[in-house]
Design a protein around this motif. Structure first.
Motif, PDB file in Angstrom:
ATOM      1  N   LYS A   1      -1.984  -6.487  41.863  1.00 20.75           N
ATOM      2  CA  LYS A   1      -1.336  -7.304  43.097  1.00 20.75           C
ATOM      3  C   LYS A   1      -0.027  -7.895  42.667  1.00 20.75           C
ATOM      4  O   LYS A   1       0.175  -8.026  44.476  1.00 20.75           O
TER       5      LYS A   1
ATOM      6  N   ALA B   1       0.471 -14.532  44.095  1.00 17.96           N
ATOM      7  CA  ALA B   1      -0.960 -14.788  42.852  1.00 17.96           C
ATOM      8  C   ALA B   1      -1.291 -14.340  42.133  1.00 17.96           C
ATOM      9  O   ALA B   1      -2.999 -13.813  41.687  1.00 17.96           O
TER      10      ALA B   1
ATOM     11  N   ASP C   1      -4.165 -15.778  50.795  1.00 17.10           N
ATOM     12  CA  ASP C   1      -2.686 -15.990  51.274  1.00 17.10           C
ATOM     13  C   ASP C   1      -2.770 -14.099  51.774  1.00 17.10           C
ATOM     14  O   ASP C   1      -3.295 -13.620  52.456  1.00 17.10           O
TER      15      ASP C   1
ATOM     16  N   TRP D   1      -7.767  -3.067  50.141  1.00 17.99           N
ATOM     17  CA  TRP D   1      -8.348  -4.534  48.682  1.00 17.99           C
ATOM     18  C   TRP D   1      -9.251  -4.841  51.032  1.00 17.99           C
ATOM     19  O   TRP D   1      -9.248  -4.695  51.654  1.00 17.99           O
TER      20      TRP D   1
ATOM     21  N   ARG E   1     -10.635 -10.002  47.675  1.00 15.50           N
ATOM     22  CA  ARG E   1      -8.676  -9.536  47.165  1.00 15.50           C
ATOM     23  C   ARG E   1      -7.323 -10.643  47.404  1.00 15.50           C
ATOM     24  O   ARG E   1      -6.644 -10.964  46.868  1.00 15.50           O
TER      25      ARG E   1
ATOM     26  N   LEU F   1      -7.905 -14.040  48.382  1.00 18.40           N
ATOM     27  CA  LEU F   1      -8.151 -14.900  48.561  1.00 18.40           C
ATOM     28  C   LEU F   1      -7.105 -15.975  47.397  1.00 18.40           C
ATOM     29  O   LEU F   1      -6.804 -14.962  46.051  1.00 18.40           O
ATOM     30  N   LEU F   2      -6.912 -16.760  47.450  1.00 18.64           N
ATOM     31  CA  LEU F   2      -5.625 -17.412  46.753  1.00 18.64           C
ATOM     32  C   LEU F   2      -6.150 -18.179  45.096  1.00 18.64           C
ATOM     33  O   LEU F   2      -5.326 -17.464  43.985  1.00 18.64           O
ATOM     34  N   ARG F   3      -6.887 -18.258  44.937  1.00 23.31           N
ATOM     35  CA  ARG F   3      -8.158 -19.114  44.129  1.00 23.31           C
ATOM     36  C   ARG F   3     -10.027 -18.679  44.444  1.00 23.31           C
ATOM     37  O   ARG F   3     -10.209 -18.831  45.653  1.00 23.31           O
ATOM     38  N   ASP F   4     -10.355 -18.729  43.421  1.00 23.40           N
ATOM     39  CA  ASP F   4     -11.284 -18.540  43.456  1.00 23.40           C
ATOM     40  C   ASP F   4     -12.041 -20.258  43.225  1.00 23.40           C
ATOM     41  O   ASP F   4     -12.019 -20.980  43.288  1.00 23.40           O
TER      42      ASP F   4
ATOM     43  N   GLU G   1     -14.369 -21.285  40.755  1.00 26.47           N
ATOM     44  CA  GLU G   1     -13.928 -22.499  39.871  1.00 26.47           C
ATOM     45  C   GLU G   1     -13.033 -23.032  40.318  1.00 26.47           C
ATOM     46  O   GLU G   1     -12.442 -24.700  39.779  1.00 26.47           O
ATOM     47  N   GLN G   2     -11.824 -22.098  40.171  1.00 22.96           N
ATOM     48  CA  GLN G   2     -10.373 -22.795  39.917  1.00 22.96           C
ATOM     49  C   GLN G   2     -10.245 -23.615  41.075  1.00 22.96           C
ATOM     50  O   GLN G   2      -9.583 -24.733  41.107  1.00 22.96           O
TER      51      GLN G   2
ATOM     52  N   ASP H   1     -11.880 -27.376  39.814  1.00 22.69           N
ATOM     53  CA  ASP H   1     -11.227 -27.779  38.417  1.00 22.69           C
ATOM     54  C   ASP H   1     -10.074 -28.502  38.950  1.00 22.69           C
ATOM     55  O   ASP H   1      -9.096 -29.263  38.870  1.00 22.69           O
TER      56      ASP H   1
END
Lengths: 66, 385
Positions: free
Chosen positions: A9, A58, B41, B54, B58, B60-63, B65-66, B69
């Motif tokens: 990435k 990221a 992104d 991709w 792939r 996505l900035l955060r999954d 779970e993140q 949180d």
């Protein structure tokens, strides 16, 4: 703190190196991130969190104890 | 306590949320986005997503779970329709009125359409992941592709289409590609790169119409009379700040949301990312930046200012582009009259670092397949603190 980098990435901006030079470096040939220390001492944690946020791909992930 | 309301769930909005939590903010945060997808992104859309290298996950900035949180209330697929500064509320398209103590506007851009663009199949713009997927679906069966607009996005799309083996024509009224971002001298290098890869360049050419057949695009008409047959057209002629919903808000809108040096548009109202215009305290120039790093850096500053840090926003602009196997990185700003001076590497070999200079001032460091070198050269910029 455990750091995980995703080299596929990574876009080689080097912003992580500017934020936390003791923890991140770049490969000479293509600038892709090199992790110098996957478990840095507490003194570097704030700089690493900054690097995670400014990474334009990221590509850096943290696992932190809470 | 109504907490912080963030309108716009792309990287700028999401980073405000992350930065607030990292700084210990414990209040309520709501993040509203008009797309149904989890925050993703955009840079990969015109590269890895378009070529199919991709899957969209792939990007996505955060999954999940993140995001969990962060303890943020996500309102996705909802559009903000009105802002009432007096009542401190934002009205959504489902009729809800959301109250806030602090508001962050990060609604980004909308692609600029061409005024004579017909509503037929085969004409695309690229801003969202849905746009990218729609274009990706059509690319494999389109023999010929026309790119209208040779800015950074248009060049990346042309490179992606060419990499997939399409016949590509790239059209722009300026004399070289990426002229606005990189100037004439380096723009000529971009032109040569695309020509070597077999892209047909029509520079200095205006598009004046589309021919369609049975509800589908068939050709693009140029102002000089040339007709370029095509199966697909991608329009990338710039974007406009997404501020329609703010017209009656009382905020000052002038090619973006006008902000002070602290990215404040009104008391407790901030703007972040592509949509924000502010006076850069170092250069003194009214500035609006459309790049990925600006969104995050401005978001971090705004989060600090919500928590009363009173920090002026003084970024060094940075953008990069990946086309074929070439990575171009620019720190700073290349003025139209800049001299380009090579300081490291070999221009003929396509790997070098250069500086852009106006008078005695270094205004930009440019890396051409030279990421380490350009990072080091960035120190030569006067605007870099």
């Amino acid at each position: 703190m455990e750091i995980i980098v995703d080299q596929d990435k990574c876009t080689a901006g080097g912003l992580c190196v500017m934020a936390a030079p003791e923890v991140f470096d770049q490969r000479d040939e293509d600038g892709i991130v090199v992790l110098l220390d996957a478990n840095p001492p507490a003194g570097h944690h704030e700089a690493v969190r900054e690097a995670v946020m400014i990474c334009p791909a990221a590509a850096i992930r943290l696992k932190e104890d809470r | 306590m109504n907490g912080v309301l963030v309108i716009g769930a792309s990287v700028g909005g999401l980073t405000v949320v992350e930065a607030l939590r990292r700084k210990g903010y414990g209040g309520h945060i709501r993040l509203v986005g008009d797309e149904p997808h989890l925050p993703y992104d955009r840079p990969p859309l015109s590269k890895e997503i378009l070529t199919g290298r991709w899957p969209i996950e792939r990007a996505l900035l955060r999954d999940r779970e993140q995001l969990d949180d962060l303890d943020v209330e996500l309102d996705l697929g909802r559009r903000a329709e009105q802002l009432d500064l007096e009542a401190r509320t934002v009205c959504l398209d489902d009729g809800r009125h959301l109250r806030y103590d602090s508001l962050v506007i990060a609604t980004g851009l909308a692609p600029r359409p061409l005024p004579f663009q017909p509503a037929v199949a085969g004409i695309h713009t690229l801003r969202t992941v849905d746009d990218a997927l729609a274009l990706r679906r059509e690319l494999p069966t389109a023999r010929r592709v026309v790119g209208i607009g040779a800015g950074v996005l248009g060049c990346e799309i042309a490179a992606a289409a060419r990499s997939l083996g399409r016949q590509v024509t790239l059209i722009d009224p300026l004399s070289v590609p990426m002229a606005r971002q990189i100037g004439g001298e380096l723009g000529a290098r971009i032109a040569a790169m695309h020509q070597r890869r077999g892209v047909h360049l029509r520079m200095g050419a205006g598009v004046c119409g589309f021919n369609s057949v049975n509800g589908r695009i068939g050709a693009v008409e140029l102002a000089d009379g040339e007709v370029v047959p095509t199966d697909l057209a991608v329009i990338a002629v710039g974007s406009v700040p997404a501020t329609d919903w703010l017209t009656s808000s009382g905020l000052t809108l002038s090619d973006g949301i006008a902000c002070d040096a602290y990215c404040r548009a009104a008391p407790d109202v901030y703007a972040v990312g592509d949509v924000a215009r502010w006076r850069h305290p170092v250069t003194g120039v009214s500035t609006r930046l459309e790049n990925r790093t600006n969104a995050t850096e401005q978001a971090i500053t705004v989060a600090a200012n919500i928590l009363r840090a009173d920090r002026p926003y003084t970024p060094t602009p940075y953008f990069w582009t990946d086309q074929y196997d070439t990575k171009i990185q620019v720190h700073g700003v290349i003025a139209p009259d800049s001299r380009i001076r090579l300081i490291e590497g070999d221009a003929a070999a396509g790997r070098f670092v250069a500086l852009a200079e106006s008078g005695d001032t270094v205004t930009a460091a440019i890396g051409w397949n030279h990421p380490r070198g350009v990072r080091t050269a960035r120190r030569r910029l006067v605007m870099d603190p």
